[in-house]
Enzyme design. Structure first.
Site, short mmCIF file in Angstrom:
data_model
loop_
_atom_site.label_atom_id
_atom_site.label_comp_id
_atom_site.label_asym_id
_atom_site.label_seq_id
_atom_site.Cartn_x
_atom_site.Cartn_y
_atom_site.Cartn_z
N SER A 141 45.81 21.47 45.01
CA SER A 141 44.78 21.42 46.05
C SER A 141 44.33 22.85 46.35
CB SER A 141 45.34 20.82 47.33
OG SER A 141 44.41 20.97 48.40
N GLY B 152 41.47 6.33 44.01
CA GLY B 152 40.89 7.67 44.02
C GLY B 152 40.82 8.36 42.67
N TYR C 274 51.93 20.12 53.61
CA TYR C 274 50.98 19.71 52.56
C TYR C 274 50.51 20.93 51.76
CZ TYR C 274 46.72 18.20 50.30
OH TYR C 274 45.74 17.97 49.34
N ASP D 9 58.12 4.43 43.24
CA ASP D 9 57.93 5.34 44.36
C ASP D 9 58.34 6.74 43.92
OD1 ASP D 9 57.86 6.79 46.67
OD2 ASP D 9 59.15 5.46 47.84
N LEU D 10 57.35 7.60 43.71
CA LEU D 10 57.62 8.96 43.24
C LEU D 10 58.12 9.87 44.36
CD1 LEU D 10 54.53 9.27 40.88
CD2 LEU D 10 56.90 8.79 40.22
N GLY E 72 49.69 11.52 45.03
CA GLY E 72 50.05 12.44 46.11
C GLY E 72 49.55 11.90 47.43
N LYS F 19 51.57 22.02 47.73
CA LYS F 19 50.60 22.28 46.65
C LYS F 19 50.69 23.73 46.16
CE LYS F 19 48.59 18.14 46.66
NZ LYS F 19 48.68 17.23 45.52
N ASP G 152 52.12 3.81 39.87
CA ASP G 152 51.73 3.87 41.28
C ASP G 152 52.67 2.99 42.09
OD1 ASP G 152 50.15 3.97 43.80
OD2 ASP G 152 48.54 4.72 42.52
N GLY H 203 49.33 7.73 40.26
CA GLY H 203 48.29 7.54 41.27
C GLY H 203 47.12 6.74 40.73
P1 NAI Z 1 44.27 8.33 47.04
O1 NAI Z 1 45.03 8.00 48.26
O2 NAI Z 1 42.96 7.66 46.79
O3 NAI Z 1 45.20 8.09 45.75
C1 NAI Z 1 46.52 8.55 45.72
C2 NAI Z 1 47.35 7.55 44.92
O4 NAI Z 1 48.69 8.06 44.86
C3 NAI Z 1 47.40 6.16 45.58
O5 NAI Z 1 47.12 5.14 44.64
C4 NAI Z 1 48.82 6.08 46.09
O6 NAI Z 1 49.36 4.76 46.11
C5 NAI Z 1 49.56 6.98 45.10
N1 NAI Z 1 50.82 7.44 45.70
C6 NAI Z 1 50.99 7.99 46.92
N2 NAI Z 1 52.29 8.16 47.17
C7 NAI Z 1 52.95 7.70 46.09
C8 NAI Z 1 54.33 7.58 45.76
N3 NAI Z 1 55.29 7.93 46.63
N4 NAI Z 1 54.66 7.06 44.55
C9 NAI Z 1 53.70 6.65 43.69
N5 NAI Z 1 52.39 6.74 43.94
C10 NAI Z 1 52.03 7.24 45.13
O7 NAI Z 1 44.10 9.91 47.07
P2 NAI Z 1 43.32 10.96 46.15
O8 NAI Z 1 42.43 11.70 47.05
O9 NAI Z 1 42.80 10.34 44.91
O10 NAI Z 1 44.54 11.95 45.81
C11 NAI Z 1 44.91 12.30 44.51
C12 NAI Z 1 45.58 13.65 44.54
O11 NAI Z 1 44.63 14.63 44.95
C13 NAI Z 1 46.74 13.77 45.54
O12 NAI Z 1 47.78 14.50 44.93
C14 NAI Z 1 46.14 14.56 46.69
O13 NAI Z 1 47.11 15.30 47.39
C15 NAI Z 1 45.18 15.45 45.95
N6 NAI Z 1 44.08 16.03 46.71
C16 NAI Z 1 43.16 15.24 47.34
C17 NAI Z 1 42.06 15.81 47.97
C18 NAI Z 1 40.97 15.00 48.59
O14 NAI Z 1 40.11 15.56 49.27
N7 NAI Z 1 40.92 13.69 48.39
C19 NAI Z 1 41.90 17.26 48.02
C20 NAI Z 1 42.90 18.00 47.30
C21 NAI Z 1 43.95 17.40 46.68
#
Ligand code: NAI
Length: 269
Positions: A114, A12, A164, A41-42, A71, A168, A32, A8
């Protein structure tokens, strides 16, 4: 200085984690869908296998840390994909990279869960059992079928909220079960979960709209500190867990959520 894999890493919390580690002088192998050292693609078994192989090659087979951050959120329409990406993505990657972590003098792994795992009252125990049993096909099928049960008022913005939260929930349970196994614990590879709350990233804004319109006191879940998290707030703790000095904590979940879980479950653990 160490070699760390961060999934990821393009956005973020993952991007912030990669930046903090690089700032500290470490080598980072980003994984990513785009804009990363390893494009994979994970959400698919093939993508995970390719990611593991590419990280092993890039690291020379020795890793000091893995941060499984990639995620998706509850706004994704396909609950089956949520199960695959959020549960099988990190667990398969960590299983594949564990031997490389064991070759480090201080292997560390952190998974981003989460606080939804404990604060969303929609955990689907059947789905959790299928995930923990490693049955991806059945988990995907069940998650999609169960989507029909999401209440209409939630389904518009968060169609996969139950999958979701359950992904988690199962992920945190997998960590507890896995971290204490001898091939992890006795090999000195520590494995923990960080459970973020509402953190302002593209994932969150995709569901809530513009950052400047966000009001912590009007958020659907309590925000005791009165602020939302930043990606850097999470990256700080990921970094702490990845340090060699973090040597007596494994199988733990750390809430980094501005107090939401404590406010919603004051008598919880
Ligand atoms: P984000 O969308 O900014 O970053 C997520 C990254 O994961 C992206 O770069 C995306 O391309 C990558 N990704 C998604 N699906 C993928 C796949 N199939 N294969 C490879 N890479 C993939 O989101 P954020 O907020 O930074 O999320 C990071 C983690 O935090 C995630 O696991 C999310 O579920 C978790 N999370 C986020 C919260 C929030 O409020 N933003 C709250 C709680 C958990």
């Amino acid at each position: 200085m160490g070699i760390h894999a961060v999934t990821g890493s393009a956005s973020g919390m993952g991007a912030a984690t990669a930046a903090v580690l690089r700032e500290a002088g470490h080598t980072v192998i980003g994984v990513d869908l785009r804009d990363a050292d390893v494009i994979a693609d994970l959400g698919t078994a093939e993508g995970r296998a390719a990611a593991v192989a590419a990280v092993l090659e890039a690291s020379g087979g020795v890793l000091d840390g893995v941060a499984a951050v990639a995620g998706v959120g509850p706004s994704l329409k396909d609950a089956g994909a949520v199960a695959s990406i959020n549960y099988f993505g990190p667990t398969a990657l960590l299983d594949g990279l564990r031997p490389a972590l064991a070759r480090s003098a201080a292997g560390r792994a952190v998974v981003i869960g989460s606080n939804s795992a404990s604060t969303v009252p929609m955990i689907d125990q059947t789905l959790a059992d299928l995930l923990l049993a490693g049955d991806e096909d059945a988990a995907r099928t069940h998650a999609r079928a169960a989507q029909a049960g999401v209440p209409a008022e939630l389904a518009a913005a968060s169609p996969s909220i139950s999958a979701y939260a359950t992904s988690k929930f199962a992920l945190a349970r997998w960590v507890r079960r896995t971290a204490v196994r001898p091939e992890w614990a006795r090999e000195g590879v520590l494995l923990n979960v960080i459970a973020p709350g509402a953190v302002v990233t593209p994932l969150m804004l995709g569901a809530t709209g513009r950052a400047e319109d966000l009001d912590a006191d009007a958020f659907p879940t309590p925000m005791p500190l009165g602020v939302f998290g930043t990606p850097e707030d999470i990256a700080f703790w990921v970094h702490q867990f990845l340090r060699p000095e973090a040597r007596f904590t494994t199988g733990a979940t750390l809430y980094v959520d501005g107090g939401t879980d404590a406010a919603m479950r004051p008598d919880g653990q």
